[in-house]
Design a protein around this motif. Sequence first.
Motif, PDB file in Angstrom:
ATOM      1  N   THR A   1     -42.705   5.421  78.538  1.00 48.05           N
ATOM      2  CA  THR A   1     -43.606   5.857  79.053  1.00 48.05           C
ATOM      3  C   THR A   1     -43.472   7.226  79.735  1.00 48.05           C
ATOM      4  O   THR A   1     -44.121   8.183  79.350  1.00 48.05           O
ATOM      5  N   ALA A   2     -42.623   7.345  80.346  1.00 46.89           N
ATOM      6  CA  ALA A   2     -42.125   8.639  80.946  1.00 46.89           C
ATOM      7  C   ALA A   2     -41.753   9.627  79.938  1.00 46.89           C
ATOM      8  O   ALA A   2     -42.139  10.738  79.950  1.00 46.89           O
ATOM      9  N   VAL A   3     -41.025   9.164  78.985  1.00 49.29           N
ATOM     10  CA  VAL A   3     -40.767  10.153  77.773  1.00 49.29           C
ATOM     11  C   VAL A   3     -42.056  10.306  77.110  1.00 49.29           C
ATOM     12  O   VAL A   3     -42.351  11.590  76.408  1.00 49.29           O
ATOM     13  N   ASN A   4     -42.975   9.518  76.908  1.00 50.89           N
ATOM     14  CA  ASN A   4     -44.107   9.873  76.298  1.00 50.89           C
ATOM     15  C   ASN A   4     -44.880  10.941  76.969  1.00 50.89           C
ATOM     16  O   ASN A   4     -45.263  11.959  76.397  1.00 50.89           O
ATOM     17  N   VAL A   5     -44.943  10.864  78.094  1.00 54.79           N
ATOM     18  CA  VAL A   5     -45.827  11.768  79.068  1.00 54.79           C
ATOM     19  C   VAL A   5     -45.095  13.087  79.059  1.00 54.79           C
ATOM     20  O   VAL A   5     -45.610  14.326  78.948  1.00 54.79           O
ATOM     21  N   PHE A   6     -43.677  13.095  79.136  1.00 54.91           N
ATOM     22  CA  PHE A   6     -43.055  14.314  78.960  1.00 54.91           C
ATOM     23  C   PHE A   6     -42.948  15.382  77.785  1.00 54.91           C
ATOM     24  O   PHE A   6     -43.394  16.342  77.590  1.00 54.91           O
ATOM     25  N   SER A   7     -43.278  14.318  76.754  1.00 54.58           N
ATOM     26  CA  SER A   7     -43.398  14.750  75.239  1.00 54.58           C
ATOM     27  C   SER A   7     -44.851  15.531  75.332  1.00 54.58           C
ATOM     28  O   SER A   7     -45.039  16.779  74.871  1.00 54.58           O
ATOM     29  N   ASP A   8     -45.766  15.100  75.830  1.00 52.96           N
ATOM     30  CA  ASP A   8     -47.514  15.554  75.997  1.00 52.96           C
ATOM     31  C   ASP A   8     -47.040  16.842  76.776  1.00 52.96           C
ATOM     32  O   ASP A   8     -47.882  17.946  76.243  1.00 52.96           O
ATOM     33  N   SER A   9     -46.422  16.896  77.994  1.00 51.51           N
ATOM     34  CA  SER A   9     -46.378  18.103  78.583  1.00 51.51           C
ATOM     35  C   SER A   9     -45.594  19.301  77.774  1.00 51.51           C
ATOM     36  O   SER A   9     -46.038  20.410  77.898  1.00 51.51           O
ATOM     37  N   CYS A  10     -44.584  18.716  77.007  1.00 47.45           N
ATOM     38  CA  CYS A  10     -44.134  19.981  76.255  1.00 47.45           C
ATOM     39  C   CYS A  10     -44.830  20.557  75.407  1.00 47.45           C
ATOM     40  O   CYS A  10     -45.030  21.837  74.887  1.00 47.45           O
ATOM     41  N   ALA A  11     -45.564  19.602  74.592  1.00 47.53           N
ATOM     42  CA  ALA A  11     -46.704  20.200  73.642  1.00 47.53           C
ATOM     43  C   ALA A  11     -47.467  21.174  74.417  1.00 47.53           C
ATOM     44  O   ALA A  11     -47.802  22.242  73.742  1.00 47.53           O
ATOM     45  N   ALA A  12     -48.094  20.751  75.472  1.00 47.17           N
ATOM     46  CA  ALA A  12     -49.225  21.573  75.984  1.00 47.17           C
ATOM     47  C   ALA A  12     -48.394  23.027  76.354  1.00 47.17           C
ATOM     48  O   ALA A  12     -49.010  24.119  76.116  1.00 47.17           O
ATOM     49  N   VAL A  13     -47.147  23.141  76.770  1.00 46.18           N
ATOM     50  CA  VAL A  13     -46.297  24.296  77.136  1.00 46.18           C
ATOM     51  C   VAL A  13     -46.115  25.195  75.813  1.00 46.18           C
ATOM     52  O   VAL A  13     -46.348  26.111  75.530  1.00 46.18           O
ATOM     53  N   VAL A  14     -45.688  24.528  74.749  1.00 44.71           N
ATOM     54  CA  VAL A  14     -45.393  25.201  73.605  1.00 44.71           C
ATOM     55  C   VAL A  14     -46.527  25.463  73.006  1.00 44.71           C
ATOM     56  O   VAL A  14     -46.713  26.907  72.598  1.00 44.71           O
ATOM     57  N   ILE A  15     -47.764  25.059  72.954  1.00 38.13           N
ATOM     58  CA  ILE A  15     -48.947  25.455  72.434  1.00 38.13           C
ATOM     59  C   ILE A  15     -49.538  26.462  73.203  1.00 38.13           C
ATOM     60  O   ILE A  15     -50.014  27.505  72.625  1.00 38.13           O
ATOM     61  N   ALA A  16     -49.536  26.464  74.481  1.00 42.30           N
ATOM     62  CA  ALA A  16     -50.062  27.428  75.227  1.00 42.30           C
ATOM     63  C   ALA A  16     -49.289  28.921  75.058  1.00 42.30           C
ATOM     64  O   ALA A  16     -49.841  29.846  74.943  1.00 42.30           O
ATOM     65  N   ARG A  17     -48.032  28.613  75.017  1.00 41.41           N
ATOM     66  CA  ARG A  17     -47.038  29.962  74.674  1.00 41.41           C
ATOM     67  C   ARG A  17     -47.401  30.540  73.305  1.00 41.41           C
ATOM     68  O   ARG A  17     -47.307  31.720  73.131  1.00 41.41           O
TER      69      ARG A  17
END
Length: 423
Positions: A396-412
């Motif tokens: 679950t922690a890996v799931n959440v970290f992946s979501d956060s990475c997606a937000a950063v990548v897409i924001a950039r």
Amino acid sequence: MRNIPLHWQIAAAILLAVTAGVIGGPDAGIGSLHFTAVYAFLGTMFLNALKMLIVPLVMSSIISGMAGVGGDKLEKLGGKTLLFYASSSLVAILIGLAVVNVIAPGSGDNQALAATISSNDPELSDTLSKVEGRGASDIVQVFVRMVPTNVVNAAANSEMLGLIFFSLLFGFFLARSKSEHAKTLTHFWQGVMDIMTEITMWVMRFAPIGVFGLVAKTVAITGFAAFKPMLLFFFTALLALLIHAFVALPLVLKYVAGVSPKKHYAAMTPALLTAFSTASSSATLPLTLKSIQEESGVSKQVSGFVLPLGATVNMDGTALYECVAAMFIAQVYGLELGFVQQFTIVMIALLTSIGVAGIPAASLVAISVILGAIGLPLEGIGLLLVTDRILDMIRTAVNVFSDSCAAVVIARSEGEDTLIASK
């Protein structure tokens, strides 16, 4: 305590919880009061408080995010989001497949594990009752429920895909509306999101107490002695999850988004510790949104669209675990899987990591679908029950970290200058 950063408070609570659970065990207490009941009360109260926030927070963040992004950018933003989620899940599954093939935790002497599965085990019987008779049609039904007949009922039953679909539609047409009242609605939903953020910050003051209860109960009941026969499988799955979280995703952050992985880890630490403790991406969503907006500097427009969707459909850790678990069970039963069978596992794991989000015992249902596809008995799931709770917390922690990475990548990719950009 207020001067101590939240992530250190949560980390300390986890250490204390492990200590209390190991020392006390399942039967410790004072008189007729069992400590596990106290742990359960603390954990349940905290989880309930987080779940209370989910529906209004998801709706307000998506609708206000959509209204801010505008209808014209939806196709572009949605395409990037789905591409990232599909790609990251596929990479996670391939990492899991590679690690489980190299280590082969179910081969050799470990094949004797198959004989330890007892059909009379009440826990196994209860689990099998949840997954027997399920198959690909259940996954299709999840997508059917994506379009709810009653959005209020969908909210009441936590059918997040349906709620997200409605919120996306509402936000899309709110952004396109020429009505003079549309601005009032935009301000209303932005106000709701601001208030929900404040409530989230208040609830998180109690996070160390809630985390202590959740982890202490798990450790007290599960213990560590039962892990011994399954240690090799446990560390195989753990290694694959760590490779994805600490190698694959950081490389994406650094070379695709151009941000500092170290800074992003620091920003997301409270959310990751909460995800580990609660074993729920949805329950962690309020804190994930707070961390990604305030610490990583991603806009509310992007995070409000990407993260609620990710908490429902992006399950890198779960997809990886499904693959490793299915391969492990095949090895225990002595089944040699060729390229076609392994490719089948990869594709089913990719699809089910999205499709079973709304099904009870989600990962076990997905694994049962995979086992059925490659001709293995469902009883093999009994091997996973000992380690499932701990691995559930980690994935679950890996799931959440992946979501956060997606937000950063897409924001950039949208030209945002986040707080964690590499200088």
